[in-house]
Write a protein that holds these residues in place. Sequence first.
Motif, PDB file in Angstrom:
ATOM      1  N   GLY A   1       2.168  86.271 -41.844  1.00 36.38           N
ATOM      2  CA  GLY A   1       1.612  85.214 -41.009  1.00 36.38           C
ATOM      3  C   GLY A   1       0.123  84.974 -41.209  1.00 36.38           C
ATOM      4  O   GLY A   1      -0.356  83.868 -41.001  1.00 36.38           O
ATOM      5  N   TYR A   2      -0.649  85.977 -41.592  1.00 40.35           N
ATOM      6  CA  TYR A   2      -2.098  85.768 -41.608  1.00 40.35           C
ATOM      7  C   TYR A   2      -2.816  86.461 -42.761  1.00 40.35           C
ATOM      8  O   TYR A   2      -4.044  86.520 -42.757  1.00 40.35           O
ATOM      9  CB  TYR A   2      -2.730  86.165 -40.265  1.00 40.35           C
ATOM     10  N   ASN A   3      -2.079  86.995 -43.725  1.00 33.74           N
ATOM     11  CA  ASN A   3      -2.632  87.478 -44.991  1.00 33.74           C
ATOM     12  C   ASN A   3      -4.147  87.747 -45.047  1.00 33.74           C
ATOM     13  O   ASN A   3      -4.891  87.036 -45.702  1.00 33.74           O
ATOM     14  CB  ASN A   3      -2.244  86.480 -46.092  1.00 33.74           C
ATOM     15  N   TYR A   4      -4.609  88.762 -44.387  1.00 35.75           N
ATOM     16  CA  TYR A   4      -6.004  89.232 -44.353  1.00 35.75           C
ATOM     17  C   TYR A   4      -6.963  88.324 -43.569  1.00 35.75           C
ATOM     18  O   TYR A   4      -8.096  88.708 -43.313  1.00 35.75           O
ATOM     19  CB  TYR A   4      -6.594  89.468 -45.757  1.00 35.75           C
ATOM     20  N   SER A   5      -6.549  87.098 -43.219  1.00 37.15           N
ATOM     21  CA  SER A   5      -7.476  86.297 -42.416  1.00 37.15           C
ATOM     22  C   SER A   5      -7.472  86.847 -40.990  1.00 37.15           C
ATOM     23  O   SER A   5      -6.474  87.408 -40.543  1.00 37.15           O
ATOM     24  CB  SER A   5      -7.082  84.818 -42.451  1.00 37.15           C
ATOM     25  N   PRO A   6      -8.603  86.736 -40.249  1.00 35.93           N
ATOM     26  CA  PRO A   6      -8.695  87.397 -38.956  1.00 35.93           C
ATOM     27  C   PRO A   6      -7.556  86.999 -38.020  1.00 35.93           C
ATOM     28  O   PRO A   6      -7.201  85.824 -37.938  1.00 35.93           O
ATOM     29  CB  PRO A   6     -10.032  86.910 -38.403  1.00 35.93           C
ATOM     30  N   HIS A   7      -6.998  87.976 -37.381  1.00 36.86           N
ATOM     31  CA  HIS A   7      -5.923  87.729 -36.438  1.00 36.86           C
ATOM     32  C   HIS A   7      -6.290  88.386 -35.111  1.00 36.86           C
ATOM     33  O   HIS A   7      -6.662  89.560 -35.081  1.00 36.86           O
ATOM     34  CB  HIS A   7      -4.609  88.312 -36.981  1.00 36.86           C
ATOM     35  N   ILE A   8      -6.193  87.632 -34.029  1.00 27.01           N
ATOM     36  CA  ILE A   8      -6.561  88.174 -32.715  1.00 27.01           C
ATOM     37  C   ILE A   8      -5.436  89.051 -32.193  1.00 27.01           C
ATOM     38  O   ILE A   8      -4.301  88.595 -32.041  1.00 27.01           O
ATOM     39  CB  ILE A   8      -6.796  87.025 -31.705  1.00 27.01           C
ATOM     40  N   THR A   9      -5.730  90.324 -31.948  1.00 28.92           N
ATOM     41  CA  THR A   9      -4.713  91.228 -31.431  1.00 28.92           C
ATOM     42  C   THR A   9      -4.846  91.442 -29.920  1.00 28.92           C
ATOM     43  O   THR A   9      -3.873  91.739 -29.245  1.00 28.92           O
ATOM     44  CB  THR A   9      -4.790  92.591 -32.135  1.00 28.92           C
ATOM     45  N   TRP A  10      -6.074  91.384 -29.422  1.00 35.04           N
ATOM     46  CA  TRP A  10      -6.281  91.479 -27.969  1.00 35.04           C
ATOM     47  C   TRP A  10      -7.297  90.416 -27.585  1.00 35.04           C
ATOM     48  O   TRP A  10      -8.297  90.231 -28.280  1.00 35.04           O
ATOM     49  CB  TRP A  10      -6.890  92.836 -27.563  1.00 35.04           C
ATOM     50  N   ALA A  11      -7.078  89.740 -26.478  1.00 33.49           N
ATOM     51  CA  ALA A  11      -8.069  88.813 -25.924  1.00 33.49           C
ATOM     52  C   ALA A  11      -7.678  88.594 -24.471  1.00 33.49           C
ATOM     53  O   ALA A  11      -6.896  87.715 -24.156  1.00 33.49           O
ATOM     54  CB  ALA A  11      -8.086  87.502 -26.690  1.00 33.49           C
ATOM     55  N   TYR A  12      -8.166  89.479 -23.618  1.00 36.06           N
ATOM     56  CA  TYR A  12      -7.728  89.357 -22.229  1.00 36.06           C
ATOM     57  C   TYR A  12      -8.869  89.595 -21.241  1.00 36.06           C
ATOM     58  O   TYR A  12      -9.871  90.225 -21.554  1.00 36.06           O
ATOM     59  CB  TYR A  12      -6.571  90.317 -21.942  1.00 36.06           C
ATOM     60  N   LEU A  13      -8.672  89.030 -20.063  1.00 36.96           N
ATOM     61  CA  LEU A  13      -9.534  89.307 -18.925  1.00 36.96           C
ATOM     62  C   LEU A  13      -8.818  90.340 -18.071  1.00 36.96           C
ATOM     63  O   LEU A  13      -7.608  90.233 -17.857  1.00 36.96           O
ATOM     64  CB  LEU A  13      -9.711  88.053 -18.082  1.00 36.96           C
TER      65      LEU A  13
END
Lengths: 137, 390
Positions: free
Chosen positions: B93-105
Amino acid sequence: MLLRLLTAFALLSPLASQAELVIVSSPRSGPIELSREQAEKLYLGRTTTLADGTPVKLVDLPSGATRDEFYLKLTNKNPSQILAYRSRLVFTGRAYPPLEAESVTEARQWLADTPNLIGYLERADVSGNLRILLRLP
Amino acid sequence: MRQFFATLLLALAAGSAAADAPPRFGLSGFGTLGVVRSDKDDYHFRSSGTQSARGPGQNFDPSVDSVLGLQGTGHLHDQLDFTVQAISRQAVGYNYSPHITWAYLRYRATPALTVRVGRTTTPFFMFSDSLNVNFATPWVRPPPEVYNLNPFSDLDGIDLLYRIPVGEMDLEIQGFFGNSAVSARSASARLKNAKGINFGLVGSGFSAHAGYARTRLELQWDANFSQALTRLLNAVDENAELSGTKGTTEFFSAGFQWERNNWLIIAEFAKRRVDRYINSAHAWYVTTGYHFNNLTPYATYSQQIQDSPASGAKLKPTLMPLLDPRNNAQQGVALGVRWDIARNIALKSQIERIDAAPGSRGMFPSDVAADYLKPASPVHVFSMSVDFVF
């Protein structure tokens, strides 16, 4: 061969010094009761409060023999075990690592000045403006 | 997205420079540089269905385990903070490009109750929350027999965490609700309205986990081989359900970790039940290790077993072997060692022997249909990696 390697690594590990360690806080904090179990929970990131619900913050000494000995005595984990354990909490956003002081002097200053801040020192480094909460002989 | 990151990093940098103790913002990171090879060119080791296969299997391949992660955290208020984490690694899905794994409040409503909103991690397994942080575990990677049962890792939604003291231990109950999407080697899939409950018990030197989740499943095959197979099977039986939006799946897992007197035991069981499109299977592993100061040798036995082939397919028994490519059943024995060479750097090495179950090619994917008809033979896999945190 393997055994000889293992023995070599065992000998490389730093020998723990025998200084008495104490957990301290500022006398400006309210009355603080701290059990050994609660101290372990705090430093392992399993809680951020005292047993009565008071939120507290923690201080770490800089990397070195006193810090390693503290964690070994309190949690039975060596420095790399502590960091491995803690990285799991930190990299999920679950817990923050303790504030790391640059020196014993800085840690002592923070601890004397800030209410509800908890830290550890060698017994010999404790000054009169600190309250001893727990001894780790 | 890139701009968002740049802004965030600037904000974090400015925040930490201005802050006095305690700091309001923090930036930290982790990573792994690792290589894997097998002893057979037509067997590519892949720890997850989200990784693509290229090159001969005997080449040292850095794409399976290598990962770099950056995380920013910040206090907004006494009870309110945020966490953002992005990783770079090879995945379809994202082949080394940055992927957000956590983004929470995160809102700590009371000392016992926490609410998190945003992107968190699907808590399907005991180590779900730290799948990319190899420094945190003794292994080169979590045993894939168990961890490939569920490739979904992002959860966009909400969860509630409630903590109760139980004697000297703490029980954490987590309820979650959200959606998830994943691009895999030969399919793209979504979880809709995923909901579940997890129990985590943590004590001194001991922790245990049990969780159950139920969700809608949507799946589209997209690789040539899988699509061709789906067309073929649909031509034979037009009622064969091999992809679509009507799946329901249940997931269960339970495990524990125990550490005392330098001994270490980790065990976990997981089971997925799917009513169509993919097979149902269960898996388990047991790891034992011993801490010799900075050296931790370990051994793992792990096994994945297929419970039933894709049940919506309803194919004639003679055609059922055509579903074999979707069966990953295999067993593995791994011996490895973690060597903590510095406070924040660990060197790991592992050798394992993997035997695919009858009628399966195990977790060694191939785009060549004929490969699935070859008689199975044991495959040996060698891995080496450096894990670090900063």
